[in-house]
Design an enzyme around this catalytic site. Structure first.
Site, short mmCIF file in Angstrom:
data_model
loop_
_atom_site.label_atom_id
_atom_site.label_comp_id
_atom_site.label_asym_id
_atom_site.label_seq_id
_atom_site.Cartn_x
_atom_site.Cartn_y
_atom_site.Cartn_z
N ARG A 74 0.80 -1.23 0.00
CA ARG A 74 0.00 0.00 0.00
C ARG A 74 0.83 1.28 0.00
O ARG A 74 0.57 2.19 -0.79
CB ARG A 74 -0.92 0.04 1.24
CG ARG A 74 -2.16 -0.76 1.11
CD ARG A 74 -2.52 -1.34 2.45
NE ARG A 74 -1.52 -2.33 2.77
CZ ARG A 74 -1.61 -3.62 2.39
NH1 ARG A 74 -2.67 -4.04 1.79
NH2 ARG A 74 -0.64 -4.47 2.66
N ARG A 124 11.36 3.62 3.18
CA ARG A 124 10.93 2.66 4.21
C ARG A 124 12.12 1.79 4.55
O ARG A 124 12.83 1.33 3.66
CB ARG A 124 9.78 1.80 3.71
CG ARG A 124 9.55 0.62 4.63
CD ARG A 124 8.32 -0.15 4.33
NE ARG A 124 7.12 0.60 4.65
CZ ARG A 124 5.91 0.06 4.73
NH1 ARG A 124 5.75 -1.23 4.52
NH2 ARG A 124 4.86 0.79 5.02
N HIS A 161 5.29 5.58 11.54
CA HIS A 161 4.79 5.47 10.17
C HIS A 161 3.84 6.67 9.99
O HIS A 161 2.62 6.53 9.96
CB HIS A 161 4.05 4.14 10.00
CG HIS A 161 3.75 3.74 8.58
ND1 HIS A 161 3.87 4.61 7.51
CD2 HIS A 161 3.32 2.57 8.07
CE1 HIS A 161 3.53 3.97 6.40
NE2 HIS A 161 3.20 2.73 6.71
N1 CP Z 1 -0.09 -0.08 5.94
C1 CP Z 1 1.05 -0.36 5.30
O1 CP Z 1 2.08 0.24 5.60
O2 CP Z 1 0.95 -1.28 4.31
P1 CP Z 1 2.19 -1.79 3.43
O3 CP Z 1 3.14 -2.45 4.38
O4 CP Z 1 1.59 -2.71 2.43
O5 CP Z 1 2.82 -0.57 2.82
#
Ligand code: CP
Length: 386
Positions: A74, A124, A161
């Site tokens: 996402r 990330r 996050h």
């Molecule tokens: N919510 C979230 O960070 O999803 P992903 O790990 O798929 O980016």
């Protein structure tokens, strides 16, 4: 992790605007409202060709690096889509094995290289505080007259996050902020409910509500970031429901940060514990589910988990039927099909908000990029002129 959540926040700003996005604590309620307004405008403009053409020409001279060395669906894709909406060209490094880090290059050298070619780095990492260190590296470069670009933290270890918290808040804003029947931006799923007795609280904004978080509170960076943002709203109550295990319950840094902000918060190990004289599942205005993040387990954790009954931290239709008729169910996703914290049978309940929540990530991240590149005012002027 034991540091004030607003550490060095002024260094992350320029002339009253965000320069880097590292912590959720950087977002005031006013800024959250501002970003929601821009996200609403982008969402509406994206519905037709002239609006899309306007947006895509705004930042077509900019380039972004998506440096994601931890798995993501996402966050990665919604940032990429957000860049595409505004015309920003993207490139990516997702597997460090394909970069010169395999030849001994440091992450900081990688970041500095990215800043040579790109205008923004969205990153990330499994390493807590790496994004923060990269932001300070950029500031040092700027001070010494070198090229420097904004850093956006798209998830750092078990730490923070912040852009997930933005989309969580935006989803709550769309549910709870309602200015009347002509408000075309509200969440229409709840139109009928707004008139029912017992649902008076639905349309009164994010303040004064009870928010529950369930699951892996200790390692949940999305929980940490959202709880800190929610604590900016007056009179909220935060409930944390986690298995009674030292790895999974709230960590001291979050406990201290919430206590310092005089937020009312409660730590439970069951949906059946009492709040307002009834089981907490019946008392909450919104529920934020999370999965147990087993990828971070150590051998010791797995052994000690054996005694826990995790099914108590999974929703089922019976629990959902006892929730307030308007209480949205959120989840940052991914949900864990083996753990089963939200079975698929709940997906069709009008309160199941998690897929909309994920889509909202694209709009609010577009708004954030517009803020970082200072074109948010242009978007609002164009939108209101239409
Ligand atoms: N919510 C979230 O960070 O999803 P992903 O790990 O798929 O980016």
């Amino acid at each position: 992790l034991n540091r004030p959540t607003k550490a060095k926040t002024p260094e992350l700003e320029r002339s009253g605007r965000l320069r880097h996005v590292i912590f959720s604590g950087q977002f005031s309620v006013d800024l959250l409202e501002e970003l929601a307004g821009v996200a609403d405008a982008i969402r509406k403009l994206s519905k037709h060709r002239s609006g899309q053409d306007f947006l895509i020409n705004l930042l077509h001279h900019k380039r972004a690096m998506l440096y994601f060395t931890q798995p993501s669906t996402r966050t990665f894709l919604s940032f990429m889509a957000a860049c595409q909406i505004l015309g920003i060209t993207c490139n990516e490094v997702r597997d460090p094995q394909t970069s010169s880090e395999t030849k001994g290059e440091t992450r900081f050298d990688s970041i500095r290289m990215f800043s040579s070619y790109f205008d923004l780095i969205i990153m990330r990492s499994p390493i807590a505080r790496l994004a923060e260190s990269c932001a300070y590296l950029m500031n040092d470069l700027e001070r010494s007259g070198n090229r420097s670009v904004p850093i956006v933290n798209a998830g750092s270890g078990a730490d923070q996050h912040p852009t997930q918290a933005l989309l969580d808040i935006y989803t709550l804003q769309r549910t709870f902020n309602f200015s009347g029947p002509n408000d075309s931006e509200h969440n229409s799923r709840f139109d009928d409910l707004r008139r029912l007795p017992g649902c008076e609280n639905l349309s009164k904004g994010l303040a004064g509500k009870t928010y529950a978080f369930c699951g892996d509170i200790g390692r949940g960076r999305t929980v940490r970031s959202l709880a800190l943002l929610l604590s900016n709203y007056p009179d909220v109550r935060l409930v944390f429901i986690a298995p009674n295990h030292p790895t999974l319950v709230m960590r001291d840094d979050l406990r201290q940060a919430l206590a310092a902000k005089n937020v009312r918060f409660y730590e439970f190990d069951s949906f059946e514990q009492q709040l307002d004289g009834r089981p907490v599942i019946e008392a909450l205005d919104a529920l934020y589910m999370t999965r147990i993040q087993r990828e971070h387990d150590t051998g010791d954790d797995a052994e000690r988990y054996a005694a826990l009954d995790f099914s108590r931290y999974c929703l089922d239709m019976d629990l959902v039927s006892r929730m307030k008729p308007y209480a949205p169910i959120l989840h940052p996703f991914p949900r864990d099909q083996h753990f089963g914290e939200i079975p698929q049978e709940i997906d069709n309940d009008p309160r199941a908000m998690y897929f909309r929540q994920a889509r909202n990530g694209m709009w609010i991240r577009s708004a954030l990029l517009a803020h970082l590149f200072d074109v948010d005012g242009q978007i609002l002027r164009y939108f209101h002129r239409e």
